[in-house]
Design a protein around this motif. Structure first.
Motif, PDB file in Angstrom:
ATOM      1  N   ASP A   1       0.709  -1.324  -0.066  1.00  7.77           N
ATOM      2  CA  ASP A   1       0.032   0.098   0.017  1.00  7.77           C
ATOM      3  C   ASP A   1       0.872   0.991   0.084  1.00  7.77           C
ATOM      4  O   ASP A   1       1.328   1.627   1.007  1.00  7.77           O
ATOM      5  CB  ASP A   1      -0.790  -0.061   1.209  1.00  7.77           C
TER       6      ASP A   1
ATOM      7  N   VAL B   1       0.551   3.898   2.548  1.00  8.49           N
ATOM      8  CA  VAL B   1       1.006   3.882   3.702  1.00  8.49           C
ATOM      9  C   VAL B   1       2.580   3.831   3.616  1.00  8.49           C
ATOM     10  O   VAL B   1       3.075   4.768   4.513  1.00  8.49           O
ATOM     11  CB  VAL B   1       0.297   2.350   4.429  1.00  8.49           C
TER      12      VAL B   1
ATOM     13  N   ALA C   1       5.083   7.047   5.297  1.00  4.42           N
ATOM     14  CA  ALA C   1       5.743   6.462   6.562  1.00  4.42           C
ATOM     15  C   ALA C   1       7.096   6.891   6.280  1.00  4.42           C
ATOM     16  O   ALA C   1       7.785   7.103   7.375  1.00  4.42           O
ATOM     17  CB  ALA C   1       5.537   5.110   6.892  1.00  4.42           C
TER      18      ALA C   1
ATOM     19  N   HIS D   1      -5.575  12.732   5.867  1.00  2.00           N
ATOM     20  CA  HIS D   1      -5.672  11.232   5.512  1.00  2.00           C
ATOM     21  C   HIS D   1      -6.647  10.299   6.425  1.00  2.00           C
ATOM     22  O   HIS D   1      -6.925  10.728   7.471  1.00  2.00           O
ATOM     23  CB  HIS D   1      -4.059  10.747   5.976  1.00  2.00           C
TER      24      HIS D   1
ATOM     25  N   LYS E   1      -5.472   4.774   7.721  1.00  2.00           N
ATOM     26  CA  LYS E   1      -3.903   4.687   7.383  1.00  2.00           C
ATOM     27  C   LYS E   1      -3.234   5.526   8.362  1.00  2.00           C
ATOM     28  O   LYS E   1      -1.940   5.054   8.349  1.00  2.00           O
ATOM     29  CB  LYS E   1      -3.914   5.459   5.986  1.00  2.00           C
TER      30      LYS E   1
ATOM     31  N   GLU F   1      -1.942   2.896  10.898  1.00  2.00           N
ATOM     32  CA  GLU F   1      -0.908   2.030  10.252  1.00  2.00           C
ATOM     33  C   GLU F   1       0.590   2.655  10.188  1.00  2.00           C
ATOM     34  O   GLU F   1       1.707   2.209  10.496  1.00  2.00           O
ATOM     35  CB  GLU F   1      -1.271   1.518   9.073  1.00  2.00           C
ATOM     36  N   ILE F   2       0.392   4.052   9.594  1.00  2.00           N
ATOM     37  CA  ILE F   2       1.682   4.683   9.535  1.00  2.00           C
ATOM     38  C   ILE F   2       2.432   4.920  10.723  1.00  2.00           C
ATOM     39  O   ILE F   2       3.735   4.697  11.046  1.00  2.00           O
ATOM     40  CB  ILE F   2       1.334   5.979   8.704  1.00  2.00           C
TER      41      ILE F   2
ATOM     42  N   ASN G   1       4.025  -3.682   4.501  1.00  2.00           N
ATOM     43  CA  ASN G   1       4.267  -2.241   4.368  1.00  2.00           C
ATOM     44  C   ASN G   1       5.492  -1.864   5.341  1.00  2.00           C
ATOM     45  O   ASN G   1       6.186  -0.962   5.028  1.00  2.00           O
ATOM     46  CB  ASN G   1       2.877  -1.527   4.720  1.00  2.00           C
TER      47      ASN G   1
END
Length: 229
Positions: free
Chosen positions: A75, A78, A82, A132, A136, A139-140, A157
């Motif tokens: 992704d 992400v 990141a 955002h 997302k 997860e970042i 990721n």
């Protein structure tokens, strides 16, 4: 002003060949920053001006993009934010202590953890302000909070972010930077970097890239190469 060799009529060939170049969109690795990532970059760059983290991050972005090309199931929404934001937390650590965190023969694990926590907080603020999606962002933030200290990957990721971050060290810019940080010769820097990269990567693609970068770094230090000027 372009260097003379970059002027169409002053190159070694003596002819302008620029009309015969292919469309950059058809050539892998030539697209640079995505527009949506540039927005994140412009918000993050003020936090990255510590010990060459701005340049490190830019190169790591390119490496992350290449890894995403080779892992289309990743992704990018992400991975790319990141990697841009992963080291923003060093801005909250006194600059004179930053290298203490990673110096050979020592290290400050507390500072590594601190920069991860601070980076996670900065990423949350920036990405929320930019609108955002919350999933997302979550997860970042998880990836950033542990990108150096966590020895296992949370998923693909996270693996790509970790690998892109480490691969930078083997690039010519990375080797030059480590030489300056610790007063090392090029071969010494390459040995230190290799010990911290090879064996610590998560993807086959990154391990292949690492071998290629290491080969270049090694040849750059040989008598045969340096004698060429």
């Amino acid at each position: 002003m372009p260097a003379p060799r970059q002027l169409p009529d002053l190159n070694h060939l003596g002819h302008d060949v620029t009309d015969h170049l292919p469309d950059p969109a058809t050539v892998p690795g030539t697209t640079g920053f995505r527009p949506e990532d540039d927005v994140v970059w412009r918000s993050a760059v003020e936090y990255l001006r510590v010990r060459s983290n701005d340049s490190h991050t830019a190169y790591s972005y390119g490496l992350a993009a290449a890894l995403c090309d080779l892992h289309p199931e990743a992704d990018r929404d992400v991975v790319m934010p990141a990697i841009i934001l992963h080291d923003t937390g060093w801005s909250q650590v006194p600059e004179g202590e930053v290298l203490e965190a990673i110096r050979p023969g020592g290290g400050r694990h507390d500072l590594v953890l601190r920069h991860e926590k601070e980076g996670a907080a900065i990423a949350t603020e920036i990405l929320t302000e930019l609108g955002h999606p919350s999933a997302k962002i979550d997860e970042i933030v998880m990836i950033i909070d542990g990108h150096d200290s966590r020895t296992v990957a949370l998923g693909l990721n996270d693996s790509l972010v970790k690998d892109a971050d480490k691969l930078w060290r083997l690039t010519p810019h990375g080797v030059d930077t480590v030489m300056d940080w610790f007063g090392l010769t090029r071969p010494q820097a390459h040995v230190l970097i290799g010990s911290r990269v090879h064996g610590h990567l998560f993807t086959t693609a990154a391990r292949t890239m690492a071998r290629a970068f290491a080969a270049i770094a090694t040849i750059d230090s040989t008598i045969q190469r340096t004698a060429l000027g």
